[in-house]
Design a protein around this motif. Structure first.
Motif, PDB file in Angstrom:
ATOM      1  N   LEU A 166      -2.167  10.674   2.028  1.00  0.00           N
ATOM      2  CA  LEU A 166      -1.211  10.493   3.125  1.00  0.00           C
ATOM      3  C   LEU A 166      -1.317  11.701   4.039  1.00  0.00           C
ATOM      4  O   LEU A 166      -0.701  12.730   3.805  1.00  0.00           O
ATOM      5  CB  LEU A 166       0.203  10.349   2.572  1.00  0.00           C
TER       6      LEU A 166
ATOM      7  N   ASP B   7       1.463   4.798   7.358  1.00  0.00           N
ATOM      8  CA  ASP B   7       0.283   5.651   7.404  1.00  0.00           C
ATOM      9  C   ASP B   7      -0.468   5.316   8.681  1.00  0.00           C
ATOM     10  O   ASP B   7      -0.952   4.199   8.843  1.00  0.00           O
ATOM     11  CB  ASP B   7      -0.599   5.419   6.178  1.00  0.00           C
TER      12      ASP B   7
ATOM     13  N   TYR C 149      -1.004   1.288   7.445  1.00  0.00           N
ATOM     14  CA  TYR C 149      -0.288   0.644   6.349  1.00  0.00           C
ATOM     15  C   TYR C 149       1.205   0.899   6.514  1.00  0.00           C
ATOM     16  O   TYR C 149       1.613   1.976   6.951  1.00  0.00           O
ATOM     17  CB  TYR C 149      -0.735   1.211   5.001  1.00  0.00           C
TER      18      TYR C 149
ATOM     19  N   GLN D 264       0.803  -1.196   0.000  1.00  0.00           N
ATOM     20  CA  GLN D 264       0.000   0.000   0.000  1.00  0.00           C
ATOM     21  C   GLN D 264       0.843   1.257   0.000  1.00  0.00           C
ATOM     22  O   GLN D 264       0.396   2.311  -0.414  1.00  0.00           O
ATOM     23  CB  GLN D 264      -0.926  -0.006   1.230  1.00  0.00           C
ATOM     24  N   LEU D 265       2.069   1.125   0.517  1.00  0.00           N
ATOM     25  CA  LEU D 265       3.020   2.218   0.535  1.00  0.00           C
ATOM     26  C   LEU D 265       4.326   1.725  -0.074  1.00  0.00           C
ATOM     27  O   LEU D 265       4.700   0.565   0.122  1.00  0.00           O
ATOM     28  CB  LEU D 265       3.276   2.692   1.967  1.00  0.00           C
TER      29      LEU D 265
ATOM     30  N   SER E 163      -3.603   1.478  -4.357  1.00  0.00           N
ATOM     31  CA  SER E 163      -4.864   2.119  -3.987  1.00  0.00           C
ATOM     32  C   SER E 163      -4.578   3.591  -3.742  1.00  0.00           C
ATOM     33  O   SER E 163      -3.440   3.958  -3.458  1.00  0.00           O
ATOM     34  CB  SER E 163      -5.483   1.486  -2.744  1.00  0.00           C
ATOM     35  N   THR E 164      -5.607   4.384  -3.870  1.00  0.00           N
ATOM     36  CA  THR E 164      -5.425   5.823  -3.713  1.00  0.00           C
ATOM     37  C   THR E 164      -6.058   6.296  -2.423  1.00  0.00           C
ATOM     38  O   THR E 164      -7.251   6.102  -2.222  1.00  0.00           O
ATOM     39  CB  THR E 164      -6.052   6.576  -4.904  1.00  0.00           C
TER      40      THR E 164
ATOM     41  N   ASN F 212       1.022  13.690  -3.267  1.00  0.00           N
ATOM     42  CA  ASN F 212       0.655  12.665  -2.284  1.00  0.00           C
ATOM     43  C   ASN F 212       1.865  11.827  -1.892  1.00  0.00           C
ATOM     44  O   ASN F 212       1.828  10.586  -1.892  1.00  0.00           O
ATOM     45  CB  ASN F 212      -0.467  11.762  -2.812  1.00  0.00           C
TER      46      ASN F 212
ATOM     47  N   THR G 263       1.826   6.190  -2.177  1.00  0.00           N
ATOM     48  CA  THR G 263       0.857   5.101  -2.145  1.00  0.00           C
ATOM     49  C   THR G 263       1.003   4.238  -3.389  1.00  0.00           C
ATOM     50  O   THR G 263       1.492   4.688  -4.426  1.00  0.00           O
ATOM     51  CB  THR G 263      -0.574   5.638  -2.073  1.00  0.00           C
ATOM     52  N   SER G 264       0.579   3.014  -3.266  1.00  0.00           N
ATOM     53  CA  SER G 264       0.653   2.072  -4.376  1.00  0.00           C
ATOM     54  C   SER G 264      -0.513   1.106  -4.304  1.00  0.00           C
ATOM     55  O   SER G 264      -0.831   0.596  -3.237  1.00  0.00           O
ATOM     56  CB  SER G 264       1.968   1.291  -4.309  1.00  0.00           C
TER      57      SER G 264
END
Length: 113
Positions: A31, A97, A102, A3-4, A27-28, A76, A24-25
């Motif tokens: 942060l 996060d 995450y 996710q990160l 999903s959006t 972001n 992020t990765s």
């Protein structure tokens, strides 16, 4: 599924600088409340710096005056600018996060003497 994602780690000589990035990765989400942690071999993971949503930045005593956490909301992305690096800073650095809890997969930072 990560996710990160952290980037920017590497090998640097003592006294040098690196800038780590966290994005992020998969999903959006924004942060908003984030932190950077590190874990050296044989040691527990420790908080390095945090940037709470709408709050003040916080730093561990061992990085005060050397590291800076910041956020680029348009991208972001959260950064950790690391200056005056010391061999004791060698570790895997993770971003987190706080809102969603995450974690990223980590990026290795190695500081040679």
């Amino acid at each position: 599924q990560a996710q990160l994602v952290e980037s920017g780690g590497g090998l640097v000589q003592a006294g040098g600088s690196l800038r780590l990035s966290c994005a992020t990765s998969g999903s959006t989400f924004s942060l908003e409340s984030v932190g950077w942690y590190r874990q050296a071999p044989g040691k527990e993971r420790e908080l390095v710096a945090s940037l709470p949503g709408g709050g003040r930045t916080n730093y561990a005593d061992f990085v005060k005056g050397r590291f800076t956490i910041s956020r680029d909301s348009a991208k972001n992305t959260v950064y950790l600018q690391m200056n005056s690096l010391e061999p004791e800073d060698t570790a895997v650095y993770y971003c987190r996060d706080f809102t969603k809890n995450y974690w990223g997969q980590g990026t290795q930072v190695t500081v040679s003497s």
